[in-house]
Enzyme design. Sequence first.
Site, PDB file in Angstrom:
ATOM      1  N   HIS A 100      34.341  38.927  43.129  1.00  0.00           N
ATOM      2  CA  HIS A 100      33.995  37.827  44.042  1.00  0.00           C
ATOM      3  C   HIS A 100      34.104  38.401  45.453  1.00  0.00           C
ATOM      4  O   HIS A 100      34.955  39.265  45.700  1.00  0.00           O
ATOM      5  CB  HIS A 100      34.995  36.676  43.991  1.00  0.00           C
ATOM      6  CG  HIS A 100      35.190  36.008  42.678  1.00  0.00           C
ATOM      7  ND1 HIS A 100      36.046  36.481  41.732  1.00  0.00           N
ATOM      8  CD2 HIS A 100      34.680  34.852  42.176  1.00  0.00           C
ATOM      9  CE1 HIS A 100      36.054  35.671  40.682  1.00  0.00           C
ATOM     10  NE2 HIS A 100      35.225  34.671  40.927  1.00  0.00           N
ATOM     11  N   ASP A 103      37.622  38.672  46.719  1.00  0.00           N
ATOM     12  CA  ASP A 103      38.508  39.619  46.017  1.00  0.00           C
ATOM     13  C   ASP A 103      38.591  40.938  46.766  1.00  0.00           C
ATOM     14  O   ASP A 103      39.619  41.619  46.725  1.00  0.00           O
ATOM     15  CB  ASP A 103      37.963  39.980  44.621  1.00  0.00           C
ATOM     16  CG  ASP A 103      37.825  38.802  43.688  1.00  0.00           C
ATOM     17  OD1 ASP A 103      38.480  37.780  43.922  1.00  0.00           O
ATOM     18  OD2 ASP A 103      37.059  38.918  42.705  1.00  0.00           O
TER      19      ASP A 103
HETATM   20  C1  XUL Z   1      37.214  31.107  35.976  1.00  0.00           C
HETATM   21  C2  XUL Z   1      36.299  32.221  35.723  1.00  0.00           C
HETATM   22  C3  XUL Z   1      35.819  32.955  36.918  1.00  0.00           C
HETATM   23  C4  XUL Z   1      34.397  33.381  36.825  1.00  0.00           C
HETATM   24  C5  XUL Z   1      33.832  33.974  38.087  1.00  0.00           C
HETATM   25  O1  XUL Z   1      37.605  30.408  34.859  1.00  0.00           O
HETATM   26  O2  XUL Z   1      36.003  32.540  34.591  1.00  0.00           O
HETATM   27  O3  XUL Z   1      36.644  34.031  37.132  1.00  0.00           O
HETATM   28  O4  XUL Z   1      34.220  34.319  35.807  1.00  0.00           O
HETATM   29  O5  XUL Z   1      33.951  33.119  39.152  1.00  0.00           O
END
Ligand code: XUL
Length: 435
Positions: A100, A103
């Site tokens: 993300h 992150d």
């Molecule tokens: C949350 C989840 C996230 C997504 C990306 O449950 O799975 O980490 O994969 O935003």
Amino acid sequence: MKDFFAGVDPIKFEGPETSNPLAFRYYDKNQKVLGKTMEEHLRPSICYWHTFCWDGFDVFGGGTFNRPWHQLSGQEMADAKLDIAFEFFTKMDFPYFCFHDVDVMAPAATMKEHVENFAVIVDKIEEKMGETGKKLLWGTANVFSNPRYMAGASTNPDPEVFACAATQVRHAMDATNRLGGENYVFWGGREGYDTLLNTKVDREMDQLARLLTLAVEHKHKIGFKGTLLIEPKPHEPTKHQYDRDTATVYGFLKKHGLENEIAVNIETNHATLAGNAMDHEVAMAYALGIFGSIDANRGDPQNGWDTDQFWNDQAEITRTMIHMLRNGGFTTGGMNFDSKVRRQSIDAADLFHGHIGGIDALARGLLSAAKIIEDGKMDEFLNERYAGWDKDLGQWIMNTASLEDISERTVKDNLDPKPKSGRQEYMENIITYAV
Ligand code: XUL
Ligand code: CO
């Protein structure tokens, strides 16, 4: 920082007989299975968030991991995390990673700072990728953690919040494109509601569709060749999320004319939360033409939340892999370990144990599923069960006949179909003997 993973050598395949817990027993990346290498089948990816960002906090207590880079702040912390992450990717010898925006970057107080700080780290990620040969499976924007998103991102009652989310998505898509990412993911973490009493669901779903439509337009404008993916999840953190499962997402995409533009990233633990089996989700995604990628993990049968443990149910993995092998497996997708070690697993070695077990479980599942496909008994029974649909009556019903035609022929020919066994136990035993 340099010493954090120093005690662990790069992980190698040593085969099932090894007694070394820090070696692969089944995942031999070059081993050919039904014409493709294991690495080509599984396309494994390490996620940034659970592995390098989470400090072990839970709702009852603070972080337990005490990672050296968590002692730093700002750009210094982001840089240290980048070094340590790429060292881990390299030692694990997995080709892909995922992140993300928040992150990887130095924390930002304003949207302007967000854009600036993110740009700084994207340059550095590009450099690291060049040095190590690691590839980006997918990028995404975190539009759920910042308190501004507490009532949703695109589905927020306030259009200013939508604008902030759109800004993050635009920059995360641009970065994913620049880094050669093979997919871009939307997980609608707070795209839902906590109570219907304060929520206009019709408006909110239109807003979500607007953001996705804008993202599709942007994808074509910047020439992004990857796949856009929605990651279904029924709830948590909200009471209800609009992207509840694969079939729901398909209906939503179809309503907004996006079904040929966006596919799904299916997460095992999210399937469980939705009351679905993982192989159900994967089978539905292929049937609907929207299979994209997998977030490989599992929940805990007694805990009703997203525990994101490493996936190790051999029977479930095998059943899932059978659908993948029948349908050609991944194209742009891969097995992203959206999985985390437990809060008490505080050592650097635990990160390796988690990912080694995770990929070995998938490799074993792949081998079991390949055995079942090659043996052919399961497909033989399945094809025989539906054979009537390839013949005269089945083809006539599907392509030509009206309801009247069918009813008249049924009576004229005195149709009297005999019940036939569904052989569920026979089919289950094929799985039992293969895993
Ligand atoms: C949350 C989840 C996230 C997504 C990306 O449950 O799975 O980490 O994969 O935003
Ligand atoms: Co996920």
